[in-house]
Design an enzyme around this catalytic site. Structure first.
Site, short mmCIF file in Angstrom:
data_model
loop_
_atom_site.label_atom_id
_atom_site.label_comp_id
_atom_site.label_asym_id
_atom_site.label_seq_id
_atom_site.Cartn_x
_atom_site.Cartn_y
_atom_site.Cartn_z
CE1 TYR A 126 30.22 42.90 43.25
CE2 TYR A 126 29.95 43.18 45.61
CZ TYR A 126 30.55 43.55 44.42
OH TYR A 126 31.47 44.54 44.41
NE ARG A 141 24.87 60.25 61.44
CZ ARG A 141 24.03 60.14 62.48
NH1 ARG A 141 23.15 59.17 62.52
NH2 ARG A 141 24.07 61.01 63.47
CG ASP A 185 22.30 42.47 44.11
OD1 ASP A 185 21.98 43.31 43.24
OD2 ASP A 185 23.44 42.39 44.59
CE LYS A 240 29.05 47.89 40.65
NZ LYS A 240 28.67 46.63 41.28
C1 LIG Z 1 28.83 46.03 42.54
C2 LIG Z 1 27.79 45.13 43.07
C3 LIG Z 1 27.46 45.13 44.44
C4 LIG Z 1 28.20 45.99 45.45
O1 LIG Z 1 27.97 47.34 45.27
P1 LIG Z 1 29.02 48.52 45.64
O2 LIG Z 1 28.32 49.72 45.14
O3 LIG Z 1 30.30 48.18 44.94
O4 LIG Z 1 29.17 48.49 47.12
C5 LIG Z 1 26.46 44.29 44.85
N1 LIG Z 1 25.81 43.47 43.99
C6 LIG Z 1 26.11 43.43 42.68
C7 LIG Z 1 25.36 42.50 41.78
C8 LIG Z 1 27.10 44.26 42.17
O5 LIG Z 1 27.41 44.20 40.87
#
Ligand SMILES: *Cc1c(COP(=O)(O)O)cnc(C)c1O
Length: 380
Positions: free
Chosen positions: A101, A47, A173, A198
């Protein structure tokens, strides 16, 4: 530290040399208990995020982002929520991009507001100058570029500079662009975060998140990640490290496939509108070119079909699977009206420019001629 190029960074790390017992790849450290005292090192515990598989990923992504340090998370949302809770306390104020998002919006409208953290949504895309929104209690701003699903670009260097002048923290992001295509810290942003689910992993088979920034800021983020229990496990870290090794070659292919496919679709009579910053016709192409090295594998377009015809045609695609998520090696499509924006009424969606005939595409790394042929058959 910054002499290595991206394609090399993803393959070699100092962590590997120190911890791998001579193995060329870091083996999976599948143990939740570790001896102490041990080589005068700090206490080890999964953790805490201080095990070899986790540390290797932290070192590599931090370097890719030109950041001093980074923290690995179990999901993108764990990264995002921990960052919000680190930069703002009850009574503070945040400025957030208006189209971000859906999960982030849900978190802001829920826990962030419950905690009496004030939020102003701002259209950073049409108005990079946000100084009118700044208040005495403003702590940070939050942007996403390119945005989902219309691939809008915000002027990152300009916004980062203004944030610095205003004395507030800038957060981005960077999931859609990846550090291969865009390095926000180099452009002046303070904190970069990712859904590593992603592109960073790239194989649609695990969930993870990442936050990068200064040593001082990451110390706070790391503590909160430990306290909230948001760390990823060693097994996911191992697979993420493996996915990461091909990030730069994958992104090259994602970029070129999306470029060729959008250029093909742009000329098709069934395509009404197309959103991709790599297209010369895109009004933000010039701006994007000033700080993006590539334009990524995400685009969206409006198709001249009613929903019955659309459903029938999309079902005929061979290589574009209709699924949520993005950034994997295989091509995916979704209709934002059914997925990310389904929670909004149709009128509100249309106001945001998200029509029911808008298709979002995550282009994979298949052969582009096969991908074009797939659409050719469906559109004819
Ligand atoms: C998928 C996504 C998230 C969230 O991420 P998770 O791994 O699903 O928690 C945040 N920002 C963007 C742009 C995303 O495509």
């Amino acid at each position: 530290m910054k002499t290595k190029k991206d394609a090399t960074i993803v393959l070699h790390s100092d962590t590997e040399n120190k911890t791998n017992f001579g193995a060329v790849t870091t083996p999976i450290f599948q143990s939740s208990a570790y001896l102490y005292p041990f080589n005068e090192e700090a206490l080890k515990y999964p953790r805490y995020g201080n095990l070899p598989n986790q540390m290797e990923v932290v070192e590599k992504i931090s370097r890719l982002e030109n950041a001093e340090d980074g923290v690995l998370f179990s999901t993108g949302m764990a990264a995002i929520s921990t960052v919000f809770l680190t930069v703002a306390k009850p009574g503070d104020h945040l400025i957030v991009q208006d189209q971000i998002y859906g999960g982030t919006t849900s978190f802001i409208e829920g826990l962030v507001k419950d905690l009496k953290i004030e939020v102003t949504y701002h259209d950073f895309c049409s108005k990079p100058d946000f100084s009118g929104c700044v208040k005495a209690n403003t702590k940070a701003l939050y942007i996403e570029s390119p945005s989902n699903p219309l691939l809008k670009i915000v002027d990152i260097p300009k916004i980062a500079k203004l944030a610095k002048e205003e004395g507030i923290i800038s957060i981005i992001d960077n999931t859609f662009a990846t550090p291969i295509n865009q390095k926000p810290i180099t452009l002046g942003v303070n904190i970069v975060l990712h859904s590593a689910t992603k592109y960073l992993n790239g194989h649609s088979d695990l969930m993870a998140g990442f936050v990068a920034g200064s040593t001082e800021m990451m110390k706070k983020v790391r503590k909160n990640a430990r306290d909230l229990g948001c760390t990823t496990n060693d097994l996911s870290a191992f697979f993420l490290a493996r996915g990461l090794k091909t990030l730069s070659v994958r992104m090259e292919r994602h970029n070129s496939n999306a470029q060729k496919l959008t250029e093909y679709l742009e000329g098709h009579k069934k395509v009404l509108k197309i959103y991709y910053p790599g297209l010369k016709s895109n009004p933000q192409h010039g701006l994007a070119s000033t700080f993006m090295k590539g334009f990524g594998g995400m685009f969206s377009f409006e198709i001249d079909m009613d929903s019955n015809e659309l459903n029938e045609k999309l079902a005929k695609l061979k290589y574009f699977k209709r699924a949520v998520s993005l950034g994997g090696v295989e091509s995916l499509i979704c209709l934002p009206c059914e997925t990310s924006h389904s929670y909004l009424p149709k009128s509100e969606r249309e106001r945001l420019g998200i029509k029911d005939n808008l298709i979002r595409v995550s282009v994979g790394i298949e052969d582009f001629e096969d991908l074009i042929q797939d659409w050719e058959e469906v559109l004819s």
